[in-house]
Design a protein around this motif. Structure first.
Motif, PDB file in Angstrom:
ATOM      1  N   ARG A 116      -1.623  -9.899   8.070  1.00  0.00           N
ATOM      2  CA  ARG A 116      -0.259  -9.491   7.725  1.00  0.00           C
ATOM      3  C   ARG A 116       0.215 -10.195   6.462  1.00  0.00           C
ATOM      4  O   ARG A 116       0.812  -9.580   5.571  1.00  0.00           O
ATOM      5  CB  ARG A 116       0.660  -9.817   8.898  1.00  0.00           C
ATOM      6  N   LEU A 117      -0.061 -11.475   6.364  1.00  0.00           N
ATOM      7  CA  LEU A 117       0.358 -12.255   5.205  1.00  0.00           C
ATOM      8  C   LEU A 117      -0.285 -11.722   3.924  1.00  0.00           C
ATOM      9  O   LEU A 117       0.389 -11.492   2.911  1.00  0.00           O
ATOM     10  CB  LEU A 117      -0.026 -13.717   5.429  1.00  0.00           C
ATOM     11  N   LEU A 118      -1.590 -11.493   3.967  1.00  0.00           N
ATOM     12  CA  LEU A 118      -2.303 -11.041   2.778  1.00  0.00           C
ATOM     13  C   LEU A 118      -1.968  -9.593   2.435  1.00  0.00           C
ATOM     14  O   LEU A 118      -1.984  -9.211   1.256  1.00  0.00           O
ATOM     15  CB  LEU A 118      -3.805 -11.213   2.986  1.00  0.00           C
ATOM     16  N   HIS A 119      -1.665  -8.787   3.435  1.00  0.00           N
ATOM     17  CA  HIS A 119      -1.217  -7.413   3.179  1.00  0.00           C
ATOM     18  C   HIS A 119       0.041  -7.422   2.315  1.00  0.00           C
ATOM     19  O   HIS A 119       0.162  -6.647   1.353  1.00  0.00           O
ATOM     20  CB  HIS A 119      -0.948  -6.714   4.510  1.00  0.00           C
ATOM     21  N   ASN A 120       0.977  -8.300   2.627  1.00  0.00           N
ATOM     22  CA  ASN A 120       2.197  -8.398   1.827  1.00  0.00           C
ATOM     23  C   ASN A 120       1.891  -8.843   0.401  1.00  0.00           C
ATOM     24  O   ASN A 120       2.413  -8.277  -0.561  1.00  0.00           O
ATOM     25  CB  ASN A 120       3.174  -9.370   2.487  1.00  0.00           C
ATOM     26  N   ALA A 121       1.064  -9.866   0.252  1.00  0.00           N
ATOM     27  CA  ALA A 121       0.743 -10.358  -1.089  1.00  0.00           C
ATOM     28  C   ALA A 121       0.107  -9.267  -1.938  1.00  0.00           C
ATOM     29  O   ALA A 121       0.466  -9.067  -3.110  1.00  0.00           O
ATOM     30  CB  ALA A 121      -0.181 -11.568  -0.989  1.00  0.00           C
ATOM     31  N   LEU A 122      -0.835  -8.540  -1.352  1.00  0.00           N
ATOM     32  CA  LEU A 122      -1.546  -7.499  -2.097  1.00  0.00           C
ATOM     33  C   LEU A 122      -0.608  -6.372  -2.490  1.00  0.00           C
ATOM     34  O   LEU A 122      -0.600  -5.924  -3.649  1.00  0.00           O
ATOM     35  CB  LEU A 122      -2.691  -6.960  -1.241  1.00  0.00           C
ATOM     36  N   ARG A 123       0.209  -5.909  -1.555  1.00  0.00           N
ATOM     37  CA  ARG A 123       1.103  -4.785  -1.832  1.00  0.00           C
ATOM     38  C   ARG A 123       2.193  -5.154  -2.843  1.00  0.00           C
ATOM     39  O   ARG A 123       2.748  -4.274  -3.499  1.00  0.00           O
ATOM     40  CB  ARG A 123       1.742  -4.295  -0.536  1.00  0.00           C
ATOM     41  N   LEU A 124       2.506  -6.431  -2.978  1.00  0.00           N
ATOM     42  CA  LEU A 124       3.552  -6.858  -3.905  1.00  0.00           C
ATOM     43  C   LEU A 124       3.020  -7.190  -5.290  1.00  0.00           C
ATOM     44  O   LEU A 124       3.755  -7.704  -6.133  1.00  0.00           O
ATOM     45  CB  LEU A 124       4.299  -8.060  -3.323  1.00  0.00           C
ATOM     46  N   GLY A 125       1.737  -6.929  -5.533  1.00  0.00           N
ATOM     47  CA  GLY A 125       1.201  -7.025  -6.883  1.00  0.00           C
ATOM     48  C   GLY A 125       0.598  -8.355  -7.264  1.00  0.00           C
ATOM     49  O   GLY A 125       0.238  -8.556  -8.427  1.00  0.00           O
ATOM     50  N   TYR A 126       0.469  -9.289  -6.312  1.00  0.00           N
ATOM     51  CA  TYR A 126      -0.100 -10.599  -6.629  1.00  0.00           C
ATOM     52  C   TYR A 126      -1.618 -10.522  -6.544  1.00  0.00           C
ATOM     53  O   TYR A 126      -2.171 -10.002  -5.574  1.00  0.00           O
ATOM     54  CB  TYR A 126       0.446 -11.663  -5.678  1.00  0.00           C
TER      55      TYR A 126
END
Length: 762
Positions: A231-241
């Motif tokens: 879940r944490l990495l899904h957010n990072a990836l989707r937010l462009g980081y």
């Protein structure tokens, strides 16, 4: 670079999510126990726990409202579970089994049909088929009863208004008392083949993808231990980081504990990391690699105070321990204590080893190593081990501010050498475990505090000078979040001068917003990140992902062409006949009686120019045509000296224009020119022309920043006036895509019209 603070989806892309998706469960528990949850398949999860007391209880939680994902990625809130049928296979070990008293219970919290708040306790064994440690559980939320024995103790659940539900996990020796277990107890639970069926089984979920923007992101285990790594990495990836993630392993959730007397203290018995932490980070490392991320493992000298051995703690001269402002507090490990440093080295080897085992290129950061300075300005050099290392009876420093005598400066130098030796040993341990790059993170507002100029001897020691580390990472949150640019610029220059790392071997940390009510500070943080990029650092990281998700921050790169500007002046002198045309935008409406209502569309006039009268010869035409081509017509801006308005005074003086009033912290003031009540922002001062006064006295203690800002060396006190005088140019562009010129007589030429238009700059 731009940013946006989103609070909810407003037409952005959305998809669907099956309710009870494995990645969206969380865990929670009381200290000192520890638990984590990871996904083992798209429809499966595993919880690992370590229990220390008889009443320890971990909850595996599903919440009706998503409070953890970014607002544009959250799943929709739907509190009515009655259209859902949940089933899964349960397997467990080291926890109370399904059939036991105090065995796993599904607690459902919400409101009953009348709206009264209440909870129901659904014994999973009542809905299980199989053995107490391996069974299939099936629950229809439209027809489920709480109670231990059914049907005699049935308590019908009304699942139409649910806030959350959680499965309780307790140790085999559980009872209601808080007595310690004879030994730490490890347990685990796996849910697999998780299914949700029925008309309420699908939730809307944000499906936004922000384009890659070149910023890195930081994460912290202490803020994210309850989430799945997926879940944490899904957010990072989707937010462009993209690129490396700086992952701070924290100070309060990674360790193993052992009992000594009435307390629990960090221990290496059985390994450096507790079972939940190790499972979480193995999954985090594997998923980061699969998504193309690198991981920089960040470890500090900070440790949760309640579990730190007393002789490991840094102490002030009065014997009081170094305590941070967190509640409950953390403490700082003494660089002089062999046991404390051996422990820290073992932790470093453990995390680096996890990354290497996952296939990551191992990178290790020593995060904010320092001798703690208390709020009362005492430096904590006086624990027993440090006193021995510093000569046995070191001189007392009860206040680090101001000038210090030679003996105290010498003590700080020796403390700095001790700190540098401890970080060198920590780096060696990380390299031995496989780290190929080591980084140092330095927090400038503390170690380069202008009020305590000698502290750098201890907390920015020359033993850290290049090449002690591969990369120097700098952070200045207190200054960045409040817009104190001057303090940041001076501190970065001082760190560069002291340690010798060139800008290409530096990285910058931008952040951070501690409280949600201060989310407006992101604007200043964005500006700090932009300045770091402009300075040419090797990377810019945002601290940190939990605050990004909480505040709804979206970063995006803006098109360079929109703000393209060449910092050159129009090459021809303007003739006396040049046209200068200020224009405003005013709407005028006349009422029935003839009275007017006037609306002002622009905060200040914008000026148009026609510089054709300056073109007199064929040489002028050639220069003009070359300049027009180099600017690609209107595509790129440039400077123009307005023949009638190009200075604050004649001559320019340091008291010409009031810029602002000091508040004791602000050092950065925008240049302006005043026309009565109208204030015009000046973004293109003439180099070398700016004169500044503070409190009515001219000063040389300033620099001029790009964009027309005066950066003072020291913040003026509250109420102290800041003024300036300067020459300036106007930022303009060609107003049209074509340029018409003609030869008139031999050697002469003219341009029919050369219209320019003033640019608005931030």
């Amino acid at each position: 670079m731009g940013h946006w603070l989103a609070s909810e989806r407003e037409g952005q892309e959305a998809g669907v999510l099956t309710r009870f998706d494995a990645a969206y469960w969380t865990v929670d528990f009381p200290r000192p126990m520890m638990a984590s949850v990871v996904t083992t398949a798209p429809d499966a999860l595993r919880v690992d726990c370590v229990f220390y007391r008889r009443d320890d209880l971990a909850g595996l939680i599903w919440a009706a409202e998503d409070r953890h994902d970014h607002p544009l990625l959250r799943y929709a809130t739907d509190r009515d579970f009655r259209g859902c049928r949940l089933s899964f296979r349960w397997r467990s070990g080291g926890v109370r089994p399904l059939d036991a008293v105090h065995g796993p219970v599904l607690t459902i919290e919400g409101r009953d049909a009348s709206g009264a708040a209440r909870a129901w306790y659904v014994r999973l064994w009542n809905y299980a088929v199989g053995s107490p440690e391996d069974a299939v559980v099936a629950i229809d939320f439209a027809d489920v009863d709480g109670g231990f024995l059914l049907p005699g103790e049935a308590d019908p659940v009304w699942a139409g208004d649910v806030d959350r539900m959680f499965v309780s996990l307790v140790p085999p020796g559980y009872d209601a008392g808080d007595a310690p277990l004879a030994a730490p107890a490890e347990g685990w639970v796996e849910l697999s083949d998780i299914r949700c069926e029925g008309p309420g089984s699908v939730l809307a979920v944000g499906d936004v993808v922000v384009p890659e923007h070149g910023l890195g992101i930081c994460s912290g285990y202490d803020d994210s231990y309850h989430l799945t790594p997926a879940r944490l990495l899904h957010n990072a990836l989707r937010l462009g980081y993209r690129g490396d993630i700086v992952h701070y392993v924290g100070m309060s959730h990674y360790f193993r504990l052992e009992r000594a007397g009435d307390g629990l203290f960090v221990s290496l018995a059985g390994g450096a990391l507790n079972v939940g932490c190790a499972a979480w980070h193995r999954d985090f490392a594997a998923r980061a690699l699969a998504l193309g991320y690198g991981v920089i493992w960040s470890l500090s000298y900070e440790l949760f105070d309640a579990h730190c051995r007393g002789d490991w703690k840094q102490r002030a001269s009065d014997g009081s321990p170094a305590l941070t402002g967190w509640v409950p507090p953390s403490t700082l490990l003494s660089p002089a204590h062999p046991g404390a440093m051996a422990y820290l080295q073992a932790v470093a080897r453990a995390f680096v080893g996890l990354g290497v085992a996952a296939g990551l290129v191992a990178r290790f950061q020593v995060g904010e190593p320092w001798w703690w300075v208390t709020p009362g300005h005492r430096i904590c050099l006086y624990d027993a081990a440090a006193k021995v290392a510093l000569g046995g009876d070191p001189v007392v420093i009860d206040d680090v501010r101001g000038e210090l005598d030679a003996a105290r400066r010498d003590l700080l130098d020796r403390a700095g050498a001790l700190l540098a030796a401890s970080t060198a040993a920590l780096v060696a341990a990380a390299r031995a475990a496989g780290a190929v790059q080591v980084l140092l993170l330095a927090y400038l507002p503390t170690i380069l505090d202008p009020a305590a100029p000698e502290v750098k001897r201890a907390n920015l020691p020359v033993g850290w000078a290049q090449p002690a580390f591969d990369v120097l990472q700098l952070e200045d949150y207190d200054w960045a979040a409040t817009g104190n640019v001057g303090a940041s610029v001076r501190a970065v220059a001082a760190a560069e001068a002291r340690l010798g790392y060139p800008v290409e071997e530096q990285q910058y940390f931008a952040g951070f917003v501690l409280r949600p009510e201060d989310r407006g500070q992101w604007s200043a943080i964005v500006a700090a990140a932009q300045r770091a990029r402009a300075r040419g650092v090797a990377g810019v990281f945002l601290w940190a992902l939990p605050q990004v998700l909480r505040d709804g921050l979206i970063w995006f790169d803006e098109e360079d062409g929109v703000e393209a500007f060449d910092d050159v002046r129009f090459p021809l002198a303007l003739g006396a006949q040049a046209e200068v045309i200020p224009e405003t935008q005013t709407t005028i409406a006349a009422g029935a009686g003839g009275a007017e209502v006037r609306g002002i569309g622009w905060a200040e006039p914008r000026t148009r120019y026609d510089v054709a009268p300056g073109v007199r010869s064929q040489e002028d035409v050639a220069v003009l045509l070359a300049f027009f081509r180099a600017r690609l017509g209107p595509a790129r801006g440039f400077r123009l000296q307005d023949p009638f308005d190009h200075a604050t005074g004649d001559p320019v003086g340091p008291l010409d224009v009031a810029l602002g009033v000091g508040d004791g912290a602000t050092t950065r003031f925008p240049l302006v020119k005043r026309y009565g009540a109208m204030v015009r922002r000046i973004t293109r001062p003439v180099a070398g022309s700016v004169r500044v006064s503070v409190g009515g006295v001219e000063t040389q203690g300033f620099t001029v920043e790009p964009g027309g800002f005066v950066l003072l060396d020291a913040a003026p006190g509250p109420g102290v006036a800041v003024a300036a005088g300067f020459g300036f140019d106007v930022p303009v562009r060609f107003a049209e895509d074509r340029l018409q010129v003609a030869r008139t007589t031999h050697g002469a030429a003219e341009a029919v019209s050369v219209p320019l238009i003033e640019l608005r700059e931030p």
